[in-house]
Design a protein around this motif. Structure first.
Motif, PDB file in Angstrom:
ATOM      1  N   THR A 155       0.865  -1.168   0.000  1.00 35.99           N
ATOM      2  CA  THR A 155       0.000   0.000   0.000  1.00 35.99           C
ATOM      3  C   THR A 155       0.907   1.224   0.000  1.00 35.99           C
ATOM      4  OG1 THR A 155      -0.153  -0.076   2.428  1.00 35.99           O
ATOM      5  CG2 THR A 155      -1.958  -1.095   1.179  1.00 35.99           C
ATOM      6  N   ALA A 156       0.317   2.366  -0.289  1.00 35.16           N
ATOM      7  CA  ALA A 156       1.077   3.617  -0.322  1.00 35.16           C
ATOM      8  C   ALA A 156       0.318   4.658   0.474  1.00 35.16           C
ATOM      9  CB  ALA A 156       1.270   4.084  -1.770  1.00 35.16           C
ATOM     10  N   SER A 157       1.036   5.384   1.314  1.00 40.59           N
ATOM     11  CA  SER A 157       0.388   6.419   2.114  1.00 40.59           C
ATOM     12  C   SER A 157       1.265   7.662   2.167  1.00 40.59           C
ATOM     13  CB  SER A 157       0.093   5.908   3.526  1.00 40.59           C
ATOM     14  OG  SER A 157       1.282   5.665   4.242  1.00 40.59           O
ATOM     15  N   ALA A 158       0.652   8.744   2.597  1.00 42.37           N
ATOM     16  CA  ALA A 158       1.389  10.008   2.726  1.00 42.37           C
ATOM     17  C   ALA A 158       0.849  10.788   3.913  1.00 42.37           C
ATOM     18  CB  ALA A 158       1.275  10.839   1.449  1.00 42.37           C
ATOM     19  N   LEU A 159       1.760  11.239   4.733  1.00 42.69           N
ATOM     20  CA  LEU A 159       1.424  12.129   5.835  1.00 42.69           C
ATOM     21  C   LEU A 159       1.381  13.545   5.276  1.00 42.69           C
ATOM     22  CD1 LEU A 159       1.093  12.547   8.951  1.00 42.69           C
ATOM     23  CD2 LEU A 159       3.545  13.059   8.954  1.00 42.69           C
ATOM     24  N   VAL A 204      -0.076  18.421  11.199  1.00 38.68           N
ATOM     25  CA  VAL A 204      -0.294  17.359  10.217  1.00 38.68           C
ATOM     26  C   VAL A 204      -1.799  17.116  10.097  1.00 38.68           C
ATOM     27  CG1 VAL A 204       1.933  16.254  10.640  1.00 38.68           C
ATOM     28  CG2 VAL A 204      -0.076  15.489  11.914  1.00 38.68           C
ATOM     29  N   LEU A 205      -2.192  16.647   8.926  1.00 39.08           N
ATOM     30  CA  LEU A 205      -3.599  16.342   8.668  1.00 39.08           C
ATOM     31  C   LEU A 205      -3.796  14.837   8.798  1.00 39.08           C
ATOM     32  CD1 LEU A 205      -6.327  17.574   7.732  1.00 39.08           C
ATOM     33  CD2 LEU A 205      -5.631  16.980   5.388  1.00 39.08           C
ATOM     34  N   LEU A 206      -4.717  14.437   9.659  1.00 36.34           N
ATOM     35  CA  LEU A 206      -5.033  13.018   9.831  1.00 36.34           C
ATOM     36  C   LEU A 206      -6.493  12.773   9.497  1.00 36.34           C
ATOM     37  CD1 LEU A 206      -3.196  12.226  13.200  1.00 36.34           C
ATOM     38  CD2 LEU A 206      -2.347  11.924  10.856  1.00 36.34           C
ATOM     39  N   THR A 207      -6.750  11.555   9.061  1.00 34.32           N
ATOM     40  CA  THR A 207      -8.115  11.152   8.741  1.00 34.32           C
ATOM     41  C   THR A 207      -8.584  10.115   9.753  1.00 34.32           C
ATOM     42  OG1 THR A 207      -9.541  10.181   7.035  1.00 34.32           O
ATOM     43  CG2 THR A 207      -7.269   9.407   7.086  1.00 34.32           C
ATOM     44  N   LEU A 218       1.758  -3.888   3.574  1.00 30.06           N
ATOM     45  CA  LEU A 218       3.168  -3.519   3.557  1.00 30.06           C
ATOM     46  C   LEU A 218       3.182  -2.089   3.039  1.00 30.06           C
ATOM     47  CD1 LEU A 218       2.904  -6.726   3.050  1.00 30.06           C
ATOM     48  CD2 LEU A 218       5.324  -6.545   2.540  1.00 30.06           C
ATOM     49  N   ASP A 219       3.109  -1.152   3.956  1.00 34.11           N
ATOM     50  CA  ASP A 219       2.870   0.244   3.612  1.00 34.11           C
ATOM     51  C   ASP A 219       4.175   0.989   3.355  1.00 34.11           C
ATOM     52  OD1 ASP A 219       1.129   2.398   3.148  1.00 34.11           O
ATOM     53  OD2 ASP A 219       1.344   3.123   5.199  1.00 34.11           O
ATOM     54  N   VAL A 220       4.228   1.621   2.199  1.00 32.42           N
ATOM     55  CA  VAL A 220       5.348   2.488   1.839  1.00 32.42           C
ATOM     56  C   VAL A 220       4.874   3.912   2.107  1.00 32.42           C
ATOM     57  CG1 VAL A 220       6.933   3.192   0.012  1.00 32.42           C
ATOM     58  CG2 VAL A 220       6.108   0.820   0.115  1.00 32.42           C
ATOM     59  N   GLN A 221       5.498   4.563   3.085  1.00 32.43           N
ATOM     60  CA  GLN A 221       4.997   5.832   3.614  1.00 32.43           C
ATOM     61  C   GLN A 221       5.836   7.007   3.136  1.00 32.43           C
ATOM     62  OE1 GLN A 221       5.094   4.890   7.838  1.00 32.43           O
ATOM     63  NE2 GLN A 221       3.038   4.039   7.730  1.00 32.43           N
ATOM     64  N   TYR A 222       5.136   8.016   2.610  1.00 27.79           N
ATOM     65  CA  TYR A 222       5.737   9.254   2.127  1.00 27.79           C
ATOM     66  C   TYR A 222       5.236  10.411   2.993  1.00 27.79           C
ATOM     67  CZ  TYR A 222       6.889   6.630  -2.105  1.00 27.79           C
ATOM     68  OH  TYR A 222       7.389   5.708  -2.989  1.00 27.79           O
ATOM     69  N   ALA A 223       5.759  11.592   2.741  1.00 24.92           N
ATOM     70  CA  ALA A 223       5.243  12.817   3.357  1.00 24.92           C
ATOM     71  C   ALA A 223       4.871  13.762   2.227  1.00 24.92           C
ATOM     72  CB  ALA A 223       6.286  13.458   4.259  1.00 24.92           C
ATOM     73  N   LEU A 246       5.929   8.039  12.106  1.00 30.44           N
ATOM     74  CA  LEU A 246       5.904   8.693  10.789  1.00 30.44           C
ATOM     75  C   LEU A 246       6.046  10.205  10.933  1.00 30.44           C
ATOM     76  CD1 LEU A 246       5.564   8.643   7.719  1.00 30.44           C
ATOM     77  CD2 LEU A 246       3.065   8.511   8.101  1.00 30.44           C
ATOM     78  N   VAL A 247       5.358  10.783  11.893  1.00 28.55           N
ATOM     79  CA  VAL A 247       5.483  12.229  12.131  1.00 28.55           C
ATOM     80  C   VAL A 247       6.904  12.569  12.559  1.00 28.55           C
ATOM     81  CG1 VAL A 247       4.729  14.155  13.587  1.00 28.55           C
ATOM     82  CG2 VAL A 247       3.031  12.554  12.658  1.00 28.55           C
TER      83      VAL A 247
END
Length: 152
Positions: free
Chosen positions: A26-30, A39-42, A102-107, A144-145
């Motif tokens: 999966t792909a995510s972005a903070l 930071v913006l959270l959902t 398996l999350d690949v995390q970006y900002a 992540l933050v």
């Protein structure tokens, strides 16, 4: 962790896609506003947890970075997000109701004056000061933050 992701993809030809029940990338972005220190959270509709924006890769996503930026834009309602240069911020593996992610995390940097708009995937969408995140989110979001702030 990186090797575990590579091993997963070697083992499962469909390991990028939600259809792979043994887990998938999966792909995510903070979404971050460094000028305002927030930071913006959902509040994820299904998981009922405060999280960064993100989700499953789609066939039109040429890269994980594109998937992360697409998800962040869709879920935040903010146009003009840009990914922090240098690639992913961190990797995180966690179990969800559909499978292991398996999350690949970006900002993603929010443009000045960004106004967020809630999507159908969220129960709520809210800006949090850096020091407020630990009170509402789990340890993976806190890490992540912290990592994103260190890279800024």
């Amino acid at each position: 962790m990186r090797q575990a992701y590579l091993d997963h993809l070697d083992t499962y030809p469909d390991g990028m896609w939600k259809a792979c029940r043994d887990g998938h990338l999966t792909a995510s972005a903070l979404v971050i506003d460094p000028d305002a220190g927030r930071v913006l959270l959902t509040l994820h509709r299904k998981l009922r947890m405060w999280l960064q924006m993100g989700g499953h890769c789609e066939p039109q996503d040429a890269t994980l970075a594109e998937a992360a930026l697409r998800e962040a834009t869709e879920e935040s309602g903010i146009a003009g997000l840009t990914l922090l240069p240098g690639g992913p911020v961190r990797l995180d593996r966690h179990h969800t109701p559909c499978a292991w992610h398996l999350d690949v995390q970006y900002a993603a940097l929010a443009p000045g004056g960004a106004v967020a708009a809630i999507s159908d995937e969220s129960l709520d969408l809210r800006w949090f000061g850096y020091d407020e995140v630990a009170a509402v989110a789990d340890a993976s979001v806190v890490r992540l933050v912290e990592r994103t702030r260190a890279l800024l």
